[in-house]
Design an enzyme around this catalytic site. Structure first.
Site, PDB file in Angstrom:
ATOM      1  N   TYR A 157       0.707  -1.222   0.225  1.00  0.00           N
ATOM      2  CA  TYR A 157      -0.276  -0.118  -0.318  1.00  0.00           C
ATOM      3  C   TYR A 157       0.934   1.199  -0.225  1.00  0.00           C
ATOM      4  O   TYR A 157       0.906   2.017  -0.541  1.00  0.00           O
ATOM      5  CB  TYR A 157      -0.665  -0.067   1.053  1.00  0.00           C
TER       6      TYR A 157
HETATM    7  N1  LIG Z   1      -9.938   5.487   4.372  1.00  0.00           N
HETATM    8  C1  LIG Z   1      -8.553   5.670   4.796  1.00  0.00           C
HETATM    9  O1  LIG Z   1      -8.388   5.696   5.813  1.00  0.00           O
HETATM   10  C2  LIG Z   1      -8.453   6.456   3.314  1.00  0.00           C
HETATM   11  C3  LIG Z   1      -6.936   7.065   3.965  1.00  0.00           C
HETATM   12  C4  LIG Z   1      -5.491   7.629   3.007  1.00  0.00           C
HETATM   13  C5  LIG Z   1      -6.354   6.689   1.939  1.00  0.00           C
HETATM   14  N2  LIG Z   1      -7.461   6.634   1.786  1.00  0.00           N
HETATM   15  C6  LIG Z   1      -7.407   5.856   0.011  1.00  0.00           C
HETATM   16  O2  LIG Z   1      -9.466   6.734  -0.650  1.00  0.00           O
HETATM   17  C7  LIG Z   1      -9.477   5.631  -1.749  1.00  0.00           C
HETATM   18  C8  LIG Z   1     -10.450   5.148  -0.881  1.00  0.00           C
HETATM   19  O3  LIG Z   1     -11.114   4.569  -0.323  1.00  0.00           O
HETATM   20  P1  LIG Z   1     -12.341   4.123   0.974  1.00  0.00           P
HETATM   21  O4  LIG Z   1     -11.242   4.950   2.442  1.00  0.00           O
HETATM   22  O5  LIG Z   1     -12.917   5.365   1.053  1.00  0.00           O
HETATM   23  O6  LIG Z   1     -12.228   2.099   1.318  1.00  0.00           O
HETATM   24  P2  LIG Z   1     -14.076   1.897   1.157  1.00  0.00           P
HETATM   25  O7  LIG Z   1     -13.079   0.484   1.201  1.00  0.00           O
HETATM   26  O8  LIG Z   1     -14.463   2.622   2.005  1.00  0.00           O
HETATM   27  O9  LIG Z   1     -14.300   2.308  -0.861  1.00  0.00           O
HETATM   28  C9  LIG Z   1     -13.338   1.781  -2.035  1.00  0.00           C
HETATM   29  C10 LIG Z   1     -14.105   1.848  -2.846  1.00  0.00           C
HETATM   30  O10 LIG Z   1     -13.771   1.146  -4.557  1.00  0.00           O
HETATM   31  C11 LIG Z   1     -14.139   0.603  -4.802  1.00  0.00           C
HETATM   32  N3  LIG Z   1     -12.600  -0.708  -5.480  1.00  0.00           N
HETATM   33  C12 LIG Z   1     -11.495  -2.024  -4.831  1.00  0.00           C
HETATM   34  N4  LIG Z   1     -10.927  -2.258  -5.906  1.00  0.00           N
HETATM   35  C13 LIG Z   1     -11.658  -1.888  -7.374  1.00  0.00           C
HETATM   36  C14 LIG Z   1     -11.502  -1.722  -8.822  1.00  0.00           C
HETATM   37  N5  LIG Z   1     -10.743  -3.253  -8.828  1.00  0.00           N
HETATM   38  N6  LIG Z   1     -11.948  -1.236  -9.460  1.00  0.00           N
HETATM   39  C15 LIG Z   1     -12.735  -0.507  -9.196  1.00  0.00           C
HETATM   40  N7  LIG Z   1     -13.365  -0.182  -7.583  1.00  0.00           N
HETATM   41  C16 LIG Z   1     -12.743  -1.077  -7.242  1.00  0.00           C
HETATM   42  C17 LIG Z   1     -14.724  -1.181  -4.077  1.00  0.00           C
HETATM   43  O11 LIG Z   1     -15.578  -1.200  -4.678  1.00  0.00           O
HETATM   44  C18 LIG Z   1     -15.213   0.390  -2.602  1.00  0.00           C
HETATM   45  O12 LIG Z   1     -16.357   0.673  -3.186  1.00  0.00           O
HETATM   46  C19 LIG Z   1      -8.897   4.867  -1.774  1.00  0.00           C
HETATM   47  O13 LIG Z   1      -7.801   5.058  -2.715  1.00  0.00           O
HETATM   48  C20 LIG Z   1      -7.502   4.613   0.144  1.00  0.00           C
HETATM   49  O14 LIG Z   1      -6.383   3.436  -0.880  1.00  0.00           O
HETATM   50  C21 LIG Z   1      -8.815   5.791   2.229  1.00  0.00           C
END
Ligand SMILES: NC(=O)c1ccc[n+]([C@@H]2O[C@H](COP(=O)([O-])OP(=O)(O)OC[C@H]3O[C@@H](n4cnc5c(N)ncnc54)[C@H](O)[C@@H]3O)[C@@H](O)[C@H]2O)c1
Length: 250
Positions: A157
């Site tokens: 990651y």
């Molecule tokens: N939540 C955190 O703490 C956090 C922190 C930093 C960065 N992020 C980043 O923010 C973004 C969103 O994260 P989140 O927390 O909302 O996660 P989440 O798991 O709530 O949502 C992620 C979404 O991405 C979709 N997804 C997964 N694989 C996929 C694919 N191959 N093609 C299309 N869609 C796909 C899933 O179905 C889901 O709806 C991610 O890139 C994550 O790395 C999250």
């Protein structure tokens, strides 16, 4: 803020991973600010439910960001429906399993890199020709504080998100004179379902590093992303915007 004040009226956006979490909050905010939004996700059923909550300015799009064919079909669908693509938010991502790198197998590494990094490359590649031809575009890539600092027990990651930061800087320079601005944001822990993928110890580690002493909310990410998608953004490209409650000092 009333609809359109941010200069999003008439704009067409694609948000990946928008069925839930940060992506859904971004889609909701872009609609509130006047844009039409394609809610793209690999989880079609949930994307459909999410789009329905956003009204006529949104529709659901099935998209696995790792598939070149699906990117072409998805963007073709948006162009056919709305005649343009102004904004791409590359948000889809997975965390991967929490473990030291010597306990991960190569397939786990490849899966995280494929979704979190190659997916962003494929999205930029698919959307840029139309944006360059139109002389206008806004791309926002959702990276992570892990890509700046490196989180232990999250090597794939952290590497993928560092890659997203490098990709953002390089792509931005390729299109800097073409009206297309490409930026990244680096959130620290945000309360979403992604946290179910990692261990409680890992969440406690990440939260303990945040000077504000709390986790972030998806709406706080969406507020910054909406600005980065707007006409108000004019002189920032290849930039990395922090959303970490003070964790990042650079
Ligand atoms: N939540 C955190 O703490 C956090 C922190 C930093 C960065 N992020 C980043 O923010 C973004 C969103 O994260 P989140 O927390 O909302 O996660 P989440 O798991 O709530 O949502 C992620 C979404 O991405 C979709 N997804 C997964 N694989 C996929 C694919 N191959 N093609 C299309 N869609 C796909 C899933 O179905 C889901 O709806 C991610 O890139 C994550 O790395 C999250």
């Amino acid at each position: 803020m009333t609809s359109g004040e941010r200069g999003l009226t008439g704009r067409v956006a694609v948000v990946t991973g928008a069925a839930r979490g940060i992506g859904l909050a971004i889609a909701r905010r872009l609609v509130a600010d006047g844009a039409r939004v394609a809610v793209a996700d690999i989880d079609s059923a949930t994307a459909g439910e999410a789009a329905a909550t956003l009204g006529e300015a949104a529709f659901a799009l099935t998209l696995d960001v790792t598939s070149e064919e699906q990117w072409a079909a998805a963007l073709g669908n948006v162009s056919e429906r709305w005649g343009r693509i102004d904004i791409l938010v590359n948000n889809a991502g997975v965390a991967g399993r929490s473990a030291p790198c010597w306990e991960l197998d190569a397939a786990e590494w490849r899966q995280v890199l494929d979704i979190d990094l190659t997916g962003v490359f494929l999205g930029c590649r698919a959307a840029l020709p139309a944006m360059i031809a139109a002389g206008y575009g806004r791309i926002v890539n959702i990276a992570s504080i892990a890509g700046k600092e490196g989180n232990p027990n999250a090597v794939p990651y952290s590497a993928a998100k560092a890659g997203v930061i490098g990709l953002t800087k390089a792509v931005a320079k390729e299109v800097a004179t073409k009206g297309v601005l490409v930026n990244a944001v680096t959130p620290a822990v945000i309360e979403t379902e992604i946290l179910a993928q990692v261990s409680a110890e890992h969440i406690a580690y990440m939260t303990s590093r945040i000077p504000m002493g709390r986790t972030g909310k998806p709406e706080e990410v969406a507020a910054l992303v909406s600005f980065l998608c707007s006409d108000e953004l004019t002189f920032s490209t290849g930039a990395v915007f922090d959303l970490s409650g003070g964790r990042a000092t650079y």
